[in-house]
Design a protein around this motif. Structure first.
Motif, PDB file in Angstrom:
ATOM      1  N   LEU A   1       0.843  -1.193   0.000  1.00 48.09           N
ATOM      2  CA  LEU A   1       0.000   0.000   0.000  1.00 48.09           C
ATOM      3  C   LEU A   1       0.879   1.244   0.000  1.00 48.09           C
ATOM      4  CD1 LEU A   1       0.335   0.995   3.162  1.00 48.09           C
ATOM      5  CD2 LEU A   1      -1.429  -0.704   3.540  1.00 48.09           C
ATOM      6  N   HIS A   2       0.244   2.395  -0.227  1.00 50.78           N
ATOM      7  CA  HIS A   2       0.941   3.679  -0.153  1.00 50.78           C
ATOM      8  C   HIS A   2       0.568   4.400   1.136  1.00 50.78           C
ATOM      9  CE1 HIS A   2       2.623   3.846  -4.240  1.00 50.78           C
ATOM     10  NE2 HIS A   2       1.557   3.158  -4.592  1.00 50.78           N
TER      11      HIS A   2
ATOM     12  N   PRO B   1       2.142   7.911   3.843  1.00 48.63           N
ATOM     13  CA  PRO B   1       3.202   8.914   4.025  1.00 48.63           C
ATOM     14  C   PRO B   1       4.287   8.487   5.018  1.00 48.63           C
ATOM     15  CG  PRO B   1       1.127   9.671   5.006  1.00 48.63           C
ATOM     16  CD  PRO B   1       0.810   8.430   4.240  1.00 48.63           C
ATOM     17  N   ASP B   2       3.940   7.679   6.026  1.00 48.86           N
ATOM     18  CA  ASP B   2       4.945   7.258   7.007  1.00 48.86           C
ATOM     19  C   ASP B   2       4.490   5.959   7.662  1.00 48.86           C
ATOM     20  OD1 ASP B   2       3.094   7.896   9.100  1.00 48.86           O
ATOM     21  OD2 ASP B   2       3.674   9.995   8.886  1.00 48.86           O
TER      22      ASP B   2
ATOM     23  N   VAL C   1       3.438   5.174  10.667  1.00 49.92           N
ATOM     24  CA  VAL C   1       2.236   5.185  11.496  1.00 49.92           C
ATOM     25  C   VAL C   1       0.985   5.091  10.619  1.00 49.92           C
ATOM     26  CG1 VAL C   1       0.886   6.542  13.131  1.00 49.92           C
ATOM     27  CG2 VAL C   1       3.375   6.487  13.328  1.00 49.92           C
ATOM     28  N   MET C   2       0.965   5.902   9.561  1.00 48.07           N
ATOM     29  CA  MET C   2      -0.179   5.867   8.658  1.00 48.07           C
ATOM     30  C   MET C   2      -0.220   4.554   7.873  1.00 48.07           C
ATOM     31  SD  MET C   2      -1.612   8.625   9.457  1.00 48.07           S
ATOM     32  CE  MET C   2      -2.902   9.010   8.290  1.00 48.07           C
TER      33      MET C   2
ATOM     34  N   ASP D   1      -2.068   2.080  10.009  1.00 44.64           N
ATOM     35  CA  ASP D   1      -3.504   2.353   9.952  1.00 44.64           C
ATOM     36  C   ASP D   1      -4.089   1.845   8.636  1.00 44.64           C
ATOM     37  OD1 ASP D   1      -3.581   3.541  12.402  1.00 44.64           O
ATOM     38  OD2 ASP D   1      -4.361   5.473  11.703  1.00 44.64           O
ATOM     39  N   ALA D   2      -3.398   2.182   7.542  1.00 46.56           N
ATOM     40  CA  ALA D   2      -3.904   1.787   6.222  1.00 46.56           C
ATOM     41  C   ALA D   2      -3.925   0.268   6.088  1.00 46.56           C
ATOM     42  CB  ALA D   2      -3.045   2.414   5.120  1.00 46.56           C
TER      43      ALA D   2
ATOM     44  N   ARG E   1      -4.350  -1.855   8.467  1.00 51.39           N
ATOM     45  CA  ARG E   1      -5.502  -2.303   9.258  1.00 51.39           C
ATOM     46  C   ARG E   1      -6.782  -2.137   8.439  1.00 51.39           C
ATOM     47  NH1 ARG E   1     -10.399   0.277  11.391  1.00 51.39           N
ATOM     48  NH2 ARG E   1     -10.783  -0.510  13.476  1.00 51.39           N
ATOM     49  N   ASP E   2      -6.916  -0.979   7.773  1.00 49.80           N
ATOM     50  CA  ASP E   2      -8.160  -0.690   7.059  1.00 49.80           C
ATOM     51  C   ASP E   2      -8.284  -1.456   5.749  1.00 49.80           C
ATOM     52  OD1 ASP E   2      -9.449   1.046   8.832  1.00 49.80           O
ATOM     53  OD2 ASP E   2      -8.120   2.679   8.273  1.00 49.80           O
ATOM     54  N   VAL E   3      -7.142  -1.739   5.108  1.00 58.62           N
ATOM     55  CA  VAL E   3      -7.199  -2.396   3.795  1.00 58.62           C
ATOM     56  C   VAL E   3      -7.180  -3.919   3.927  1.00 58.62           C
ATOM     57  CG1 VAL E   3      -6.008  -2.705   1.585  1.00 58.62           C
ATOM     58  CG2 VAL E   3      -6.125  -0.429   2.635  1.00 58.62           C
TER      59      VAL E   3
ATOM     60  N   ARG F   1     -10.057  -6.160   7.271  1.00 50.91           N
ATOM     61  CA  ARG F   1     -11.485  -5.808   7.379  1.00 50.91           C
ATOM     62  C   ARG F   1     -12.337  -7.015   7.713  1.00 50.91           C
ATOM     63  NH1 ARG F   1     -13.070  -4.642   2.329  1.00 50.91           N
ATOM     64  NH2 ARG F   1     -14.824  -3.350   2.892  1.00 50.91           N
TER      65      ARG F   1
ATOM     66  N   GLU G   1      -6.233   3.933  -0.112  1.00 48.22           N
ATOM     67  CA  GLU G   1      -6.223   3.509   1.286  1.00 48.22           C
ATOM     68  C   GLU G   1      -7.312   4.228   2.084  1.00 48.22           C
ATOM     69  OE1 GLU G   1      -3.697   4.089  -0.633  1.00 48.22           O
ATOM     70  OE2 GLU G   1      -2.433   2.317  -0.539  1.00 48.22           O
TER      71      GLU G   1
ATOM     72  N   ASN H   1     -15.003   2.212   6.212  1.00 51.28           N
ATOM     73  CA  ASN H   1     -14.868   1.441   7.458  1.00 51.28           C
ATOM     74  C   ASN H   1     -15.442   2.237   8.628  1.00 51.28           C
ATOM     75  OD1 ASN H   1     -13.619  -0.743   6.297  1.00 51.28           O
ATOM     76  ND2 ASN H   1     -11.584  -0.319   7.111  1.00 51.28           N
TER      77      ASN H   1
ATOM     78  N   TYR I   1     -10.431   4.165  17.706  1.00 54.46           N
ATOM     79  CA  TYR I   1      -9.700   4.098  16.433  1.00 54.46           C
ATOM     80  C   TYR I   1      -9.962   5.336  15.576  1.00 54.46           C
ATOM     81  CZ  TYR I   1      -7.705   2.729  12.051  1.00 54.46           C
ATOM     82  OH  TYR I   1      -6.940   2.736  10.915  1.00 54.46           O
TER      83      TYR I   1
END
Lengths: 97, 249
Positions: free
Chosen positions: A29-30, A32-33, A35-36, A39-40, A42-44, A47, B33, B40, B133
């Motif tokens: 995935l893409h 910026p750093d 931490v993000m 998160d990404a 987790r979300d991608v 699910r 993303e 979600n 979250y």
């Protein structure tokens, strides 16, 4: 690729589905750093309750084997079948090892 | 039970309307993303709304369902606060609105774990984790945009100014909410202010943002007095059900 998204580099995502199993590569995935990126990931990729742990690694931190050297890298093992555990006969009394 | 029903509807409407607002980003997010992250969050809130609507319908005891609550009430019957119906604006505004809402709801649901009501306690256990979250995800974006480029910092500051009038209403309790609070069913809204301030001040400090001072606070959502945005949301959300009553898929 890196020039197209200078502020959101590529990350490789590894998910551990259950305790006791190893993290497994699931995709990229893409972000910026780091931490993000977590998160990404987790979300991608979690699910549908796929994971209990996530690793993200910058894609450019991965050193990959060279496809042009595939013959010398991988083919020498092809005729060494005795390295497979199935080569040996295991007495029934041993059970599962 | 009308009093308790209205108090439950306020919570349900907050979650459904913001859930619908955030869902408007689906297919339009700046990166793939976020195109998954925002639905979600949206589904978290719509899920909470569904449970609360079913409970409100049960309290009314006229054979109604969660769908009747969501699809067959008019604008003046919706009791959501004004913050959740604010237009999405740009990505900065959407993330700040989400942070403001979640920074309120997370401590609210934590406190609701001590409710005297079984349904409220059940919703709270799940929703508190989801809102934690949302604080994290929206907060990380607010930090990066506030302390990012000139353009992103300008947009974040504009979002702070635009949403400032809609913060105080979060902490105000209607007559229905007060009755439910006195009965120990719902937490006291004003009690969440300290936790909200702590969350926002921490994130704003990292984001190089200043809280908006001296703004005229808007309210009226709990009395069914809404901005023009809610009518448009309901038109989109309810049109299928009104044209084809009972439609399923």
């Amino acid at each position: 690729m890196t020039n197209a998204t200078p502020n959101t580099p590529l990350w490789e995502v590894f998910i551990r589905p259950r305790n006791g199993l190893a993290h497994k590569h699931v995709g990229s995935l893409h972000a910026p750093d780091e931490v993000m990126a977590l998160d990404a990931a987790r979300d991608v990729y979690t699910r549908r309750a796929e994971g209990t742990s996530i690793w993200v690694v910058p894609s450019n931190a991965i050193t990959a084997s060279d496809p042009d050297h595939a013959a010398e890298t991988f083919e020498p093992t092809a005729d060494k079948i005795y390295r497979h555990p199935t080569f040996y006969e295991i007495p029934d009394e041993v059970g599962h090892i | 039970m009308m009093i308790l029903q209205n108090a439950i509807l306020e919570l349900a409407d907050d979650n459904l309307i913001l859930g619908h607002r955030v869902s408007e980003w689906c297919g339009h997010a700046p990166i793939l993303e976020e195109d998954l992250a925002m639905p979600n969050m949206s589904l978290d809130m719509i899920g909470t709304a569904r449970t609360l609507y079913a409970y409100a319908a049960h309290l009314e005891n006229k054979g109604q369902t969660e769908d009747d609550m969501a699809y067959l009430r008019d604008e003046r019957e919706y009791l959501n606060c004004l913050l959740v119906e604010r237009p999405n604006g740009d990505f900065a505004t959407t993330m700040l609105r989400q942070l403001y809402f979640a920074a309120f709801m997370e401590p609210y649901w934590q406190a609701a774990l001590n409710s005297t009501d079984d349904v409220v306690r059940g919703v709270a256990g799940k929703a508190a984790k989801e809102m934690a979250y949302h604080i994290r995800h929206a907060g990380e974006w607010v930090i990066r945009l506030g302390d990012g480029t000139d353009e992103s910092a300008r947009r974040m500051k504009t979002a702070v100014t635009d949403l400032a009038p809609y913060v105080d209403e979060l902490f105000q309790s209607s007559a229905a909410a007060k009755a439910a609070e006195d009965a120990g069913i719902l937490p006291v809204r004003a009690d969440m202010r300290a936790a909200w301030d702590k969350t926002i001040n921490h994130i704003f400090g990292l984001a190089m943002l200043n809280p908006q001072e001296d703004t005229f606070a808007q309210s009226g959502g709990r009395q069914g007095l809404h901005g023009e945005g809610l009518g448009h949301i309901l038109a989109v959300m309810q049109s299928i059900n009104r044209a084809h009553p009972g439609a399923v898929w």
